[in-house]
Design a protein around this motif. Structure first.
Motif, short mmCIF file in Angstrom:
data_model
loop_
_atom_site.label_atom_id
_atom_site.label_comp_id
_atom_site.label_asym_id
_atom_site.label_seq_id
_atom_site.Cartn_x
_atom_site.Cartn_y
_atom_site.Cartn_z
N ALA A 105 50.79 39.14 -16.42
CA ALA A 105 48.95 39.71 -16.26
C ALA A 105 49.25 38.32 -15.73
CB ALA A 105 48.95 40.20 -17.09
N ASP A 106 47.60 38.36 -15.43
CA ASP A 106 47.19 37.39 -14.32
C ASP A 106 46.19 36.78 -15.91
OD1 ASP A 106 46.27 35.42 -13.00
OD2 ASP A 106 44.45 37.00 -11.14
N ARG A 107 46.46 35.32 -15.23
CA ARG A 107 45.77 33.88 -16.58
C ARG A 107 44.33 35.21 -17.81
NH1 ARG A 107 46.93 31.21 -12.44
NH2 ARG A 107 48.89 30.08 -12.65
N TYR A 115 44.25 31.78 -20.98
CA TYR A 115 45.71 31.80 -21.40
C TYR A 115 46.61 32.30 -19.78
CZ TYR A 115 43.11 31.69 -26.11
OH TYR A 115 42.79 31.39 -27.15
N THR A 116 47.33 31.46 -20.88
CA THR A 116 48.52 32.37 -19.77
C THR A 116 49.53 33.51 -20.14
OG1 THR A 116 48.44 30.16 -18.52
CG2 THR A 116 51.04 30.90 -18.13
N MET A 117 49.91 34.44 -19.86
CA MET A 117 50.75 35.61 -20.09
C MET A 117 52.04 35.55 -19.77
SD MET A 117 48.19 37.40 -21.74
CE MET A 117 49.13 39.18 -21.70
N GLN A 118 52.55 33.90 -20.02
CA GLN A 118 54.16 33.60 -20.07
C GLN A 118 54.88 33.47 -21.43
OE1 GLN A 118 53.23 30.67 -16.37
NE2 GLN A 118 55.58 31.57 -16.68
N ALA A 119 55.80 33.58 -21.73
CA ALA A 119 56.41 33.68 -22.83
C ALA A 119 56.62 32.17 -23.43
CB ALA A 119 57.80 33.77 -23.57
N GLY A 182 54.54 28.16 -1.25
CA GLY A 182 53.64 27.17 -1.52
C GLY A 182 53.78 26.16 -3.02
N SER A 183 54.49 27.76 -4.22
CA SER A 183 54.04 26.44 -5.42
C SER A 183 56.05 27.36 -5.59
CB SER A 183 53.67 27.36 -6.06
OG SER A 183 53.69 27.21 -7.34
N VAL A 184 56.15 27.34 -7.27
CA VAL A 184 57.58 27.49 -7.63
C VAL A 184 56.82 28.23 -9.20
CG1 VAL A 184 58.97 25.55 -7.13
CG2 VAL A 184 57.90 25.36 -9.30
N ASN A 185 55.76 28.06 -8.82
CA ASN A 185 54.85 28.85 -11.09
C ASN A 185 55.07 29.95 -10.25
OD1 ASN A 185 53.64 29.94 -12.13
ND2 ASN A 185 52.67 27.80 -12.78
N LEU A 186 55.43 31.22 -11.05
CA LEU A 186 55.46 31.96 -11.13
C LEU A 186 54.42 33.05 -11.31
CD1 LEU A 186 58.48 33.55 -13.21
CD2 LEU A 186 58.73 33.28 -10.16
N SER A 187 53.49 32.06 -11.58
CA SER A 187 52.55 32.74 -12.16
C SER A 187 51.83 33.00 -10.56
CB SER A 187 51.15 31.97 -13.43
OG SER A 187 51.76 32.46 -14.06
N ASP A 188 51.41 31.77 -10.02
CA ASP A 188 51.05 31.10 -8.74
C ASP A 188 51.37 32.32 -7.57
OD1 ASP A 188 49.47 29.33 -9.69
OD2 ASP A 188 51.38 27.68 -9.23
N ILE A 189 52.24 33.03 -7.45
CA ILE A 189 53.06 33.08 -6.51
C ILE A 189 52.81 35.01 -6.88
CG2 ILE A 189 55.64 34.64 -6.51
CD1 ILE A 189 56.85 31.56 -6.94
N ALA A 190 53.17 35.10 -8.44
CA ALA A 190 52.36 36.70 -8.47
C ALA A 190 50.44 36.49 -8.57
CB ALA A 190 52.30 36.58 -10.05
N GLU A 191 50.37 35.33 -8.50
CA GLU A 191 48.92 35.70 -8.05
C GLU A 191 48.46 35.79 -6.87
OE1 GLU A 191 46.09 33.24 -10.15
OE2 GLU A 191 44.58 32.27 -9.04
N TYR A 192 49.19 34.89 -5.76
CA TYR A 192 49.30 35.22 -4.18
C TYR A 192 49.35 36.76 -3.67
CZ TYR A 192 50.42 33.98 0.60
OH TYR A 192 49.99 34.02 2.01
N GLN A 193 49.87 36.96 -4.50
CA GLN A 193 50.13 38.46 -3.71
C GLN A 193 48.97 39.29 -4.06
OE1 GLN A 193 55.03 39.80 -3.83
NE2 GLN A 193 54.54 38.05 -5.26
N GLY A 194 48.16 39.26 -4.39
CA GLY A 194 47.63 39.68 -4.74
C GLY A 194 46.46 40.07 -3.81
N GLY A 195 46.49 39.30 -3.02
CA GLY A 195 46.13 39.29 -1.15
C GLY A 195 45.98 40.40 -0.59
N ASN A 283 43.58 43.35 -7.30
CA ASN A 283 43.46 42.39 -7.44
C ASN A 283 42.89 42.26 -9.31
OD1 ASN A 283 40.84 41.24 -6.97
ND2 ASN A 283 41.64 40.00 -4.79
N THR A 284 42.83 41.12 -9.82
CA THR A 284 41.94 40.93 -11.25
C THR A 284 41.16 41.16 -10.78
OG1 THR A 284 44.46 39.61 -11.32
CG2 THR A 284 42.84 39.54 -12.94
#
Lengths: 427, 424, 168, 478
Positions: A105-107, A115-119, A182-195, A283-284
């Motif tokens: 999920a989003d932060r 909190y980051t929603m990653q294990a 422009g990022s390798v962080n998956l959270s960033d990537i997911a967030e990007y796709q909210g646009g 988006n969030t």
């Protein structure tokens, strides 16, 4: 550490573990029943606990129990006992760890703390995935080699060559995505796709980079040893390939890791190309703003869905012998589902009535996003199954041909085009 | 029409008795015989072109020449009196009416071949003839004609004659089977030797001659071969006893010089067909010769060469006449039953083939015949011909094969009409 | 005669792309899936053992049986043809003299190990006396010990032709 | 060399001995001429008419068993004509044959069956009910059963009893297709060689009572060996089979053509002696009646032998092969033990006859004598009273003389389960006569070699291997 943090971390780990391991019985069931229906059969539907079959899901439980209690047998001719024992463990751990970096999920912001929603809250998400997906082939190689069996050896050789071939295309496909995100962080990537793209299309990976998506998905199939690229198992030629000599829970571990790898691949595909946890057009931020409307919509949609589902149960979940406990299952299930529907409606109504507050809004949003993620995740898994029962296994030369002569050039071309586009138009 | 040489004393009552026969000139040839050397006798017989009368028609003199000269082993003369062929009953007449002629012939032949023991192998069923022969031989011994010397010392030549009764097997008329039987074994024909040679009786040289052949010898000795060759045709000189049987007015044995037309013999000596029936066919020389149809009978001339020319043989000269009333299927069945019963069972084709033809014809007679059966019979006849040790099987093939070929229409009609008297 | 040129299949761009073929295949499987999940009453699968099959044909190779002659005695003459033809080596025969005058030889022991049998039916083809048949229609054989899967001569004689089979 | 003439067979020019029987020559050239009645031991009879060949110049096909080889002969054994003739005769051969191959023991090695299959007569032109019936199971007496229906009347059996054994028990009875073979009334087959007619019979008419219904011949494997029944050492084929889940078992002996030794035949006693091989086998090693492993027994024997070499008597027997005897002889020379081959119990004067059987019922006495192993009775008795350790190797002398073992240490090597076992201190099983390789010298000084084809489930070591193990153990101790 605060209580909320512990709970959230715990939930995240639980989700990851369940996604990796807990889905295995479900996926097994999924695979069996979907393939059954595709082929005009019914699939497993007999195993039951007190008449409850859950459409055959209980069969997977029975299988699990069987595997766990079966004699753990190591053939006498196996010389490298350590490798033999390690192989399934390596494979399992690798597949299992891969899921850790997926954002569910989003932060989540609770009481101002994010909190980051990653294990595993690692910034190197994709690289982690690539690393472990590549490592897991060691399990196959070791297992096949230690089996002291020609089937195992052949399977190992195939697996190595296959992974090398497809790892390249996969990596290149990801590179083009990274250029976009422009990022390798998956959270960033997911967030990007909210646009939104051009203001009305969800900016999902698959829409921006269809070619990369195709290459990645094909490569993911190969990486996870799924049909039509399951040459390492190749029952028709190799008996069962690298796990021919395995039995009991060692075999079970291979089985679990195969499904875990599949889950990981699905999760990554969802995250990279299908918007991750994002609800399309919501988006969030939008979700949080319109939480009441969303909840109200759910209040109507969920009971309606359950109604149709119970209708379906009534029609299709039958049993020939009326005296059998299984004949009464439908009634029980319908009652339970009705109960769930009522409970959901009641809870949602209460929530709407008393308002949510900031934390409540955030948590509700996260829950909706997690559910969305899971929904997408299962759909992609369904796709995996669907492909498996549709396509024939590739011949080995065809596999290599596709990997090196088609996917690799395409991926390179895609990078060039993407890079040019980004350079020319600016980021 | 008749030329009486062998049968010259047949009409005399009680001619079988020594004194009666002697009165009419029996043993007349011996005086002349003793003046001749054995070689001269054989030469005379050779020049007379006397042929074996048992059915084969081989030169008797040549056969005698095969006996080894100056052999230390004893030699034997075996007189084949095992006359068992249906339609043949000429030897019976000789032994019945003139046994002393036979003894005289034996003396001549033994003298010629330096043989001191002669056997007469007689058919088991000819019990009374064996008795008659024995009586005659006893008379001859008593009269000193045979024994330690011949004719009471006229010639210092020991000769014993023994009559041996067979056990009633047709095949023992075949010379090698006869010898086997005489040796005390089962009467199985022997394999033919690879070169011309005499027979072997217990490993000793022996010669086998038919009764009639032996009975013809005294005439040649007494009057010379020129007198004998005066009769008959150049190639088949002399006479032969022909037996007529079947629906003719006067059946019986008639001695004729070779060269008469068969139809004439039937019509004059035989007195023509009984009840004015039409002649249908004739089996010319005992039942083992190919059958002749009425048309062929009209052309047939009674000598060896002419008979071969029309595709049959003279055989033993026993003519079986068949009239228009007879059904050829039943004729064939009757004949094959005989052969089936008499096959010795040594060679496979004969043992199984005769039985098979019998079975097929049995089926045909019992109204279960099929047209393919006719071809089956022809097939089996083909297999029987020329693939066995002795000539029994070829004889079956000849007669049955010729009946089936020449009367095929009748077989077909028989089978198709499914009629014919029930045989049960 | 002349040479007939057959166009090689799969050379067009469409074929080489794979995608259209894959999509059409996936459409097919999905159609089946949707149809069956909507209404699973038409599935071919029977709920065995509650529902027993009714469509076993005469040609189905069930468990073996030994036939009998008209006088109710065993047809088998212990010629070992079945054992000779058997690719699985699952037939164990011991012959003995037959004294009832029907024939001169019969099996003293005739065992078939069903665990080894591959149900190929070669024994039935090989039998010159029509003494062994696989027309019992028995498709299910269960036991809890290995030795119970070895059918003896008596057991094989006790098996009968399936009643469901047509009389031919 | 004027005896050699040129003839042409199937278009090929070959040299042959003048006057030889053509069929013999064709066999030598590996040309298979169908035949029933001809057998080299029995000569020509010419009744089956199967061996027809075409010879240029003769009007009709000739039987090759009665055709001598002549200069310039042109022979054809193949071709449509001659094959048609053979088919015709074979058809007649089959016309009254019951074709009951399923119940016939001969099936698989039956000439009629072979020709039948080659000829393809799957349907008879004569209906089954018209076939001539005869007796199916006639007990001919000693060891032989007769089936008169299957008989093709080749008369090999009657000729065997007439010409080879001169016992004349068999004859042909009745005529035509009712002919049957049988014994003369009141007489039975009594000859000691009667079972040879079972081999001679080209079809299944004569079958062995012993082998009857035991096995189908195509399951059997075979190796060449010699018979151990007497010192003649007749050449035999050993037919054995390892059935699924069972041990390797010998089913029968068949005589092997060997003109140096036995010709074509063997005696019935020798033929049935295969039972000795199968029955009454010793399988376990023991020390003082307690079962032990072979290794323990070997160590024990090595101990005893090294302890008192000068007080040891080795008793071998003429059942051992030349190689085994030589090995033991060498051992005695090296170690100072004494060796005897005393074995009078194998002599049986009543067994001998003027055909094949000899009075010495052991296979290798000549080999033992060639190695100069002492068989003297006096020497043996003297040694027996002196020596304290007796090693009995495959010798049954003590079978009923156990009292001689008093106060002695006894080591027994045996393939048979004997009573001596109860008195022996150490017992070691060894491979039996046909389970080991070796050469044997018969009473006529012909040495023959056996290469065993038997594979037992639990192989017992051969005497050679065990003895070598003992030797090396002894050396370790010394």
């Amino acid at each position: 550490m605060e209580f909320a943090a512990v709970v959230i971390i715990f939930i995240n780990i639980l989700l990851a573990v369940n996604l990796a391991v807990g889905t295995t019985p479900i996926m097994v069931w999924w695979e069996r029943r979907v393939s059954g229906f595709m082929q005009g059969r019914s699939g497993p539907n007999r195993a039951h606990i007190g008449g409850i079959r859950l459409g055959g899901l209980v069969q997977s439980v029975a299988d699990m129990i069987k595997l766990a209690f079966k004699e753990d047998f190591i053939p006498a001719f196996i010389k490298h006992k350590m490798f033999f024992i390690m192989a399934p463990v390596i494979m399992f751990i690798c597949s299992f760890l891969t899921v850790g970096v997926i954002p569910f999920a989003d932060r989540l912001v609770i009481d101002g703390v994010t909190y980051t929603m990653q294990a595993l809250p690692i910034d190197l998400g994709i690289l982690w995935f690539l690393a472990f997906a590549g490592l897991s082939v060691y399990g196959i190689v070791l297992g096949g080699y230690a089996s002291t069996s020609k089937f195992g050896i052949l399977s190992s050789i195939r697996a190595i060559a296959q992974v090398i071939s497809y790892e390249a295309s996969m990596g290149l496909a990801i590179i083009s995505m990274l250029i976009v995100y422009g990022s390798v962080n998956l959270s960033d990537i997911a967030e990007y796709q909210g646009g939104l793209l051009f203001g009305f299309i969800p900016a999902w990976g698959i829409i921006m980079q269809p070619l990369a998506a195709l290459i990645f998905i094909v490569a993911a199939f190969a990486e996870t040893n799924r049909a039509p690229f399951d040459l390492a198992e190749g029952e028709s030629e190799l008996v069962a390939g690298y796990h021919t000599e395995y039995s009991a829970m060692r075999f079970g571990l291979f089985q679990v890791s195969e499904f875990a790898a599949m889950s990981a691949a699905s999760a990554l595909i969802v995250t990279m190309f299908f918007g991750g946890y994002q609800v399309p057009w919501l988006n969030t931020q939008a979700l949080q703003e319109n939480i009441n409307i969303v909840l109200f919509a759910m209040m109507i949609i969920l009971p309606a869905t359950i109604y149709f589902f119970t209708q379906w149960i009534k029609k299709n979940n039958t049993w020939v012998d009326e005296n059998d406990p299984r004949a009464k299952e439908s009634k029980i299930l319908i009652k339970i589902f009705k109960g769930i529907a009522i409970a959901v409606v009641v809870i949602l109504a209460l929530l709407l009535l008393f308002g949510l507050g900031t934390n409540g809004t955030n948590i509700a949003t996260a829950m909706i996003q997690v559910s969305t993620f899971l929904l997408k995740f299962f759909l992609i898994n369904f796709f995996f199954v669907w492909i498996r029962w549709t396509l024939l296994r590739f011949r080995y030369d065809q596999l290599q041909l596709l990997g090196w002569k088609v996917l690799l050039p395409l991926a390179l071309l895609n990078i060039v085009i993407t890079a040019t586009y980004v350079l020319v138009l600016g980021a | 029409m008749e030329t009486k040489i062998v049968s010259k004393r047949f009409h005399i009552p009680e001619s079988y008795k020594l004194e009666v026969a002697k009165k009419h000139g029996v043993y007349g040839s011996l005086e002349k015989l003793f003046t001749m050397t054995p070689d001269e006798v054989i030469t005379a017989v050779e020049k007379s072109n006397l042929r074996g009368k048992g059915g084969g028609g081989a030169s008797c003199g040549q056969k005698w020449r095969y006996m080894p000269l100056n052999d230390p082993r004893p030699a034997y003369l075996i007189v084949n009196a095992d006359e068992s062929e249906p339609g043949t009953f000429k030897d019976r007449e000789v032994m019945d009416k003139d046994p002393h002629l036979l003894i005289e012939g034996i003396i001549c032949s033994s003298y010629a071949m330096n043989i001191h023991t002669a056997y007469i192998y007689i058919r088991g069923e000819y019990k009374w003839l064996a008795d008659r022969l024995n009586t005659a031989i006893d008379e001859a011994y008593e009269a000193g004609i045979i024994g330690e010397t011949l004719m009471n010392g006229a010639c210092d030549f020991k000769l014993d004659i023994v009559v041996h009764r067979g056990a009633g097997a047709y095949i023992c008329g075949e010379k090698s089977a006869l010898i086997e039987s005489l040796e005390g074994k089962r009467g199985h024909p022997r394999l033919k030797p690879h070169q011309k040679e005499c027979e072997w009786y217990f490993g000793d040289p022996a010669t086998v001659n038919n009764v009639e052949t032996i009975a013809s010898v005294p005439e040649i000795v007494e009057f010379g071969y020129e007198a004998y060759t005066k009769h008959g045709t150049p190639k088949s000189p002399g006479t032969m006893l022909f037996a007529l049987s079947g629906p003719v007015k006067n059946p019986g044995v008639y001695e004729l010089a070779f060269g008469h037309k068969m139809i004439d013999v039937i019509n004059t000596l035989g007195g023509g067909m009984k009840d004015g029936k039409k002649l249908k066919a004739v089996i010319p020389g005992g039942v083992s010769c190919p059958i002749l149809t009425a048309d062929e009978v009209n052309k047939a001339v009674l000598d060896y060469e002419s008979m071969w020319d029309i595709g049959s043989t003279l055989g033993t000269g026993g003519m079986v006449i068949i009239d228009e009333d007879a059904c050829m299927v039943e004729v064939a069945k009757n004949i094959i039953e005989f052969y089936h019963h008499e096959s010795c069972g040594q060679c496979t084709p004969c043992r199984e083939g005769t039985g098979w033809i019998d079975t097929i014809l049995h089926k045909v007679i019992h109204q279960q015949g099929k047209l393919s059966d006719i071809d089956n019979i022809s097939d089996v006849c083909g297999t029987l011909n020329g693939k066995t040790i002795c000539v029994f099987a070829p004889a079956v093939a000849d007669i049955i094969g010729s009946i089936v070929v020449k009367f095929r229409d009748e077989f077909e009609t028989y089978i198709l009409n499914n009629q014919g008297a029930e045989h049960e | 005669m002349g040479i007939k040129t057959v166009k090689r299949h799969g050379d067009t761009l469409r074929d080489k792309l794979y995608i259209p073929a894959i999509v059409s295949g996936m459409k097919t499987t999905m159609r089946h899936f949707v149809t069956n999940i909507k209404d699973n009453s038409n599935l071919i699968t029977k709920s065995y053992p509650e529902v027993q099959p009714t469509d076993i044909t005469d040609r189905y190779r069930g468990v073996h049986r030994l036939t009998k002659r008209e006088d109710d005695s065993i047809s088998c003459v212990a010629c070992y043809m079945c054992a000779t033809a058997c690719p699985a080596d699952c037939m164990f025969i011991e012959a003995t003299e037959r004294t009832d005058g029907v024939d001169e030889k019969m099996p003293a022991v005739f065992n078939i190990d069903l665990l080894e049998c591959v149900f190929c039916g070669y024994c039935v083809e090989a039998c010159p006396c029509d003494a062994i048949r696989m027309d019992t229609g028995i498709f299910s054989f269960v036991a809890d010990q290995r030795k119970d899967f070895i059918l003896s001569k008596e057991a094989l004689l006790a098996n009968t032709r399936s009643k469901d089979f047509s009389d031919d | 060399m004027s005896n050699i003439v040129n003839i042409v067979i199937d278009g090929k020019e070959v040299e042959a001995e003048k006057g030889a029987v053509l069929i013999d020559y064709l066999f030598k050239q590996d040309i298979d001429i169908p035949h029933f009645c001809y057998h080299p031991a029995l000569g020509t009879d010419g009744n089956c008419r199967m061996c027809m060949v075409e010879i240029e110049g003769s009007k009709r096909p000739q039987i090759s068993c009665d055709t001598p080889v002549k200069e310039g002969m042109v022979v054809r054994t193949q071709g449509e004509n001659i094959e048609q003739v053979r088919r015709d005769i074979l058809e007649l051969e089959l016309i009254n044959h019951p074709v009951d191959c399923p119940t016939c023991d001969q099936a698989g090695e039956c000439k009629l069956q072979d020709y039948y299959m080659a000829g393809g007569f799957y349907e008879s032109r004569l209906e089954a009910e018209s076939k001539v019936k005869a007796k199916k199971a006639v007990d001919l007496g000693k060891n032989v059963m007769l089936d008169q229906e299957r008989c093709v009347l080749c008369t090999r059996c009657t000729r065997f009893t007439d010409e080879i054994t001169h016992t004349n028990e068999l004859g042909i009875f009745s005529r035509a297709d009712h002919s049957v073979i049988s014994t003369f009334p009141g007489q039975e087959l009594e000859s000691d060689y009667s079972m040879n007619i079972v081999d001679l019979c080209p079809v299944g008419a004569l079958t062995s009572k012993d082998f009857r219904f035991n096995q189908r011949v195509w399951f059997l494997e075979s190796f060449e060996a010699i018979c151990s029944g007497c010192s003649k050492g007749c050449s035999i084929h050993v037919d054995h089979k390892k059935e699924k889940y069972k041990d390797d078992q010998i089913f029968r002996f068949r005589p092997r053509e060997d003109h140096d030794v036995n010709g074509y035949f063997i005696c019935d006693d020798g033929r049935l002696s295969y039972k000795d091989e199968n029955d009454n086998r010793l399988n376990d090693a023991s020390i003082n009646q307690e079962t032990v492993s072979t290794k323990e027994a070997l160590t024990n024997i090595a101990d005893v032998l090294t302890a008192n070499p000068n007080d040891t008597l080795l008793l071998v027997s003429p059942f051992l092969s030349n190689e085994e005897l030589a090995l033991i002889k060498e051992y005695t020379l090296n170690n100072g033990t004494t060796l005897s081959g005393y074995s009078p119990q194998y002599y049986d004067e009543s067994f001998a006859d003027d055909m094949l059987r000899t009075s010495d019922r052991s296979p290798n006495r000549a080999g033992m004598m060639a190695l100069r192993i002492n068989e003297n009775e006096k020497d043996f008795n003297e040694l027996l009273s002196q020596k304290k350790v007796i090693v009995v190797i495959e010798n049954s002398y003590f079978e009923d003389k156990a009292e001689l073992f008093k106060d002695k240490k006894v080591i027994l090597f045996s393939s048979k389960d004997t009573k001596v076992k109860e008195f022996a201190n150490t017992v070691l099983p060894v491979a039996s006569f046909l389970e080991k390789d070796g050469s044997y010298t018969n009473s006529e000084s012909v040495t023959q070699h056996i290469k065993s084809g038997i594979r037992k489930n639990a192989p017992v070591g051969t005497l050679t291997s065990l003895w070598k193990a003992i030797e090396s153990l002894s050396k370790e101790k010394a």
